[in-house]
Design a protein around this motif. Structure first.
Motif, short mmCIF file in Angstrom:
data_model
loop_
_atom_site.label_atom_id
_atom_site.label_comp_id
_atom_site.label_asym_id
_atom_site.label_seq_id
_atom_site.Cartn_x
_atom_site.Cartn_y
_atom_site.Cartn_z
N PRO A 1 88.79 127.87 85.37
CA PRO A 1 89.30 128.07 84.26
C PRO A 1 88.79 128.96 83.05
CG PRO A 1 88.84 125.65 84.84
CD PRO A 1 88.20 126.30 85.96
N TRP A 2 87.24 128.77 83.28
CA TRP A 2 86.30 129.85 82.50
C TRP A 2 86.90 131.16 82.73
CZ3 TRP A 2 82.39 132.86 84.52
CH2 TRP A 2 81.75 133.51 83.37
N GLU A 3 86.73 131.68 84.02
CA GLU A 3 86.92 133.03 84.18
C GLU A 3 88.27 133.43 83.81
OE1 GLU A 3 86.74 134.82 88.39
OE2 GLU A 3 84.82 133.32 88.43
N ARG A 4 89.44 132.59 83.87
CA ARG A 4 90.78 132.60 83.31
C ARG A 4 90.78 132.98 81.71
NH1 ARG A 4 93.49 128.28 84.27
NH2 ARG A 4 92.67 128.06 86.40
N ARG A 5 89.75 132.04 80.92
CA ARG A 5 89.85 132.42 79.54
C ARG A 5 89.36 133.41 79.16
NH1 ARG A 5 88.39 126.86 79.88
NH2 ARG A 5 86.33 127.43 79.54
N ASN B 1 91.59 136.57 79.68
CA ASN B 1 92.86 136.42 78.71
C ASN B 1 91.99 136.97 77.36
OD1 ASN B 1 94.80 135.44 79.83
ND2 ASN B 1 94.27 133.11 79.30
N ARG B 2 90.90 136.44 77.05
CA ARG B 2 90.31 137.24 76.03
C ARG B 2 89.93 138.75 75.97
NH1 ARG B 2 84.23 135.48 74.26
NH2 ARG B 2 84.83 133.16 74.47
N LYS B 3 89.68 139.01 77.14
CA LYS B 3 89.54 140.70 77.40
C LYS B 3 91.02 141.24 77.12
CE LYS B 3 86.32 141.46 81.06
NZ LYS B 3 86.18 141.46 82.52
N ASN C 1 80.37 127.66 74.11
CA ASN C 1 80.24 127.40 75.44
C ASN C 1 80.68 128.40 76.28
OD1 ASN C 1 78.74 125.29 76.72
ND2 ASN C 1 80.32 123.94 76.77
N ASP C 2 81.88 128.96 76.08
CA ASP C 2 82.36 130.12 77.03
C ASP C 2 81.54 131.14 76.85
OD1 ASP C 2 84.46 128.76 77.81
OD2 ASP C 2 86.11 129.82 76.91
N ASN C 3 81.02 131.53 75.73
CA ASN C 3 80.17 132.71 75.54
C ASN C 3 78.74 132.23 76.22
OD1 ASN C 3 81.69 134.11 73.84
ND2 ASN C 3 81.03 133.27 72.09
N LEU C 4 78.28 131.28 76.30
CA LEU C 4 77.26 130.71 76.95
C LEU C 4 77.31 130.99 78.42
CD1 LEU C 4 74.27 129.45 77.09
CD2 LEU C 4 75.41 127.25 77.08
N MET C 5 78.33 130.66 78.91
CA MET C 5 78.84 130.97 80.38
C MET C 5 78.52 132.36 80.76
SD MET C 5 79.59 127.86 82.11
CE MET C 5 80.85 128.20 83.32
N LEU C 6 79.01 133.24 79.83
CA LEU C 6 79.18 134.61 80.19
C LEU C 6 77.51 135.08 80.12
CD1 LEU C 6 81.23 136.61 80.59
CD2 LEU C 6 80.81 137.11 77.93
N LEU C 7 76.77 134.41 79.26
CA LEU C 7 75.31 134.59 79.65
C LEU C 7 74.73 134.13 80.90
CD1 LEU C 7 73.89 133.93 76.00
CD2 LEU C 7 74.35 136.13 77.11
N LEU C 8 75.22 133.00 81.24
CA LEU C 8 74.70 132.42 82.45
C LEU C 8 75.38 132.95 83.94
CD1 LEU C 8 75.23 128.63 81.47
CD2 LEU C 8 72.90 129.82 81.24
N PHE C 9 76.68 133.26 83.79
CA PHE C 9 77.22 133.53 85.01
C PHE C 9 78.08 134.87 84.97
CE2 PHE C 9 76.89 128.87 85.13
CZ PHE C 9 76.17 128.74 86.12
N GLY C 10 77.79 135.81 83.81
CA GLY C 10 78.35 137.23 83.63
C GLY C 10 78.28 137.95 85.19
N ASP C 11 77.62 137.71 85.74
CA ASP C 11 77.42 138.49 87.06
C ASP C 11 78.71 138.43 87.92
OD1 ASP C 11 76.32 136.20 87.38
OD2 ASP C 11 75.30 136.68 89.31
N TYR C 12 79.08 137.09 87.92
CA TYR C 12 80.51 136.86 88.51
C TYR C 12 81.63 137.91 88.15
CZ TYR C 12 78.17 132.63 89.94
OH TYR C 12 77.01 131.91 90.64
N LEU C 13 81.53 138.23 86.68
CA LEU C 13 82.56 139.15 86.08
C LEU C 13 82.15 140.58 86.18
CD1 LEU C 13 83.57 136.92 83.26
CD2 LEU C 13 84.89 137.12 85.47
N GLY C 14 81.09 140.88 86.70
CA GLY C 14 80.46 142.29 86.86
C GLY C 14 79.44 142.45 85.73
N VAL C 15 78.82 141.60 84.85
CA VAL C 15 78.20 141.80 83.89
C VAL C 15 76.61 141.52 84.46
CG1 VAL C 15 77.27 141.18 81.57
CG2 VAL C 15 79.96 140.89 81.85
N PRO C 16 75.84 142.36 84.77
CA PRO C 16 74.52 142.23 85.32
C PRO C 16 73.64 141.08 84.41
CG PRO C 16 74.75 144.44 84.48
CD PRO C 16 75.95 143.84 84.03
#
Ligand code: ADP
Ligand code: MG
Lengths: 102, 315
Positions: free
Chosen positions: A80-84, A87-89, A45-60
């Motif tokens: 919380p997802w952003e925090r996780r 952390n993972r990074k 789910n966290d990975n999915l969120m990265l595909l959905l909302f990656g732009d918030y973290l600078g992933v276009p």
């Protein structure tokens, strides 16, 4: 205490202990397994969120306009997802440092 | 009858004029026709000599016009989302969420996506509100993206749905021993929303790739670059299964143009021959260069009989 009573007692104690052991193992086993499953589910789910909302973290994300319509359902999870993910990074960076990639 | 007719090509070749004239011809035959501009630099209103905006305007009997305004459409979309979000989200993060919406609104793909959504919405209204829609499209690159977007995004969204399904499946397993979690995942609005989105892309693709419903016409001039561009675009549309109905070769210098144009005219002969051999399998219509710009219904109507041949294809 006569023999009969002793055996009965032992049997019942053993039985209870056995049940206890079974329960105990079953419990931890299921819990552990379920914890793993749960963790995997949340990781996907966290990975999915990265595909959905990656732009918030600078992933276009070329689809970020469409992803907005998911926002109502994930908004409360975003922080919380952003925090996780941060952390993972951090963990990955730490691991990479151990291996001394050059 | 063909339900969706697209006019595309390089800027200035005559897309808007052709779309307008063709729409007029349909309307005069009693077909309820909507002519839509998807070009952010609209000129449909100029061609008709009448104001047209982001809301459908009646142009004459059986004919309506619309110029898609990406900004207006995006604002509508944002507003609906914002209202929903504010209903569901804890007060603490409202401001943060508003900021995120703002960011997505400014993102590079937003304009295109907003136009695409309106485009699909209009396509859905054909068959009920209108019998036929004529699209006056933006210059080639933009339009090719618009038409191939659904295929690319559908694949992408399928991938997202797949991932979410997998996560939900695992969560359901874990939830057998966890009633709180079980309650949480009973229904999944994320899969529902993604599926609705996917369905929209799929629908657009079904329309665009159905040669009985859709036809794409290239408007080009007898010059080198438009020919090369058209050839590339034909190939790309073919790959995506969009039916090319034919070519309109516009602004052909007529023999009576006189000595002054002779040199141009003979160069043009060569390009016309090239067009006829390259695109021999498509319907081709030649329109003469007129002695002035085409403006207003009367002048557009002069082109109508010449475009008649376009109906021969795609039926
Ligand atoms: N056959 C023609 N003869 C003379 N002028 C034309 C002809 N076709 C188009 N025009 C003019 O050329 C210009 C560009 O045409 P338009 O239809 O707006 O092209 P596009 O939509 O492809 O940019 C307009 O001023 C139009 O009036
Ligand atoms: Mg135009």
């Amino acid at each position: 205490m006569n023999r009969q009573v002793f055996w009965e007692k032992l049997k019942s104690t053993l039985h209870n202990t056995w049940e206890f052991i079974v329960l105990f193992h079953h419990g931890t086993f299921v819990d552990k397994r379920m914890a793993v499953v749960r963790k995997e589910a949340f990781d996907i789910n966290d990975n999915l969120m990265l595909l959905l909302f990656g732009d918030y973290l600078g992933v276009p994300n070329p689809m970020s306009y469409y992803m907005l319509e998911l926002l109502p359902y994930v908004a409360n999870d975003l922080e919380p997802w952003e925090r996780r993910i941060q952390n993972r990074k951090f963990l990955i960076a730490e691991k990479a440092a151990q291996y001394d990639f050059d | 009858m063909r339900r969706f007719t697209f006019f595309g090509g390089k800027g200035g070749t005559g897309k808007t004029s052709c779309a307008a004239a063709y729409a007029l011809s349909l309307a005069s035959k009693g077909t309820r026709t909507l002519v839509v501009s998807t070009d952010p630099a609209h000129s449909l209103a100029d061609a008709f000599g009448k104001p047209i905006g982001f809301e459908t305007a009646l142009l004459r009997e059986n004919l309506w016009g619309l110029e898609i305004d990406a900004e207006v459409e995006a604002k509508k979309y944002m507003k609906v989302i914002q209202e929903k979000v504010l209903d569901l989200v804890s007060a603490a993060i409202v401001e943060e969420i508003k900021r995120q919406i703002e960011i997505a609104y400014m993102s590079p793909g937003a304009e295109e996506a907003a136009i695409f959504d309106k485009f699909v919405e209009l396509m859905e209204s054909a068959g009920t509100t209108y019998d036929s829609i004529v699209f006056d499209t933006a210059p080639t690159g933009h339009t090719l993206r618009l038409l191939t977007l659904p295929e690319i995004l559908e694949t992408w969204i399928e991938h997202l749905i797949e991932k979410r399904r997998k996560a939900m499946h695992l969560m359901k397993m874990a939830a057998r021993y966890d009633s709180v979690l079980a309650d949480k995942i009973k229904e999944d609005p994320i899969i529902e929303t993604l599926s609705a989105r996917k369905e929209k892309f799929a629908l657009a693709r079904r329309y665009l790739t159905d040669s009985a419903l859709s036809g794409f016409f290239f408007v080009l001039n007898a010059e080198k670059l438009p020919i090369l561009e058209t050839a590339r675009a034909v190939e790309l549309l073919g790959k995506h299964g969009v039916h090319v109905g034919g070519m309109v070769i516009n602004k052909v210098i007529p023999p009576e143009a006189g000595a002054f144009f002779e040199k141009r005219r003979s160069a043009q002969e060569g390009y016309l021959a090239d067009i006829n051999s390259r695109f021999s399998s498509f319907v081709r219509v030649e329109l003469p260069l007129l002695d002035s710009d085409i403006q207003g219904v009367e002048q557009l109507e002069m082109m109508v009989p010449l475009l008649g041949a376009l109906d021969a294809s795609g039926e």
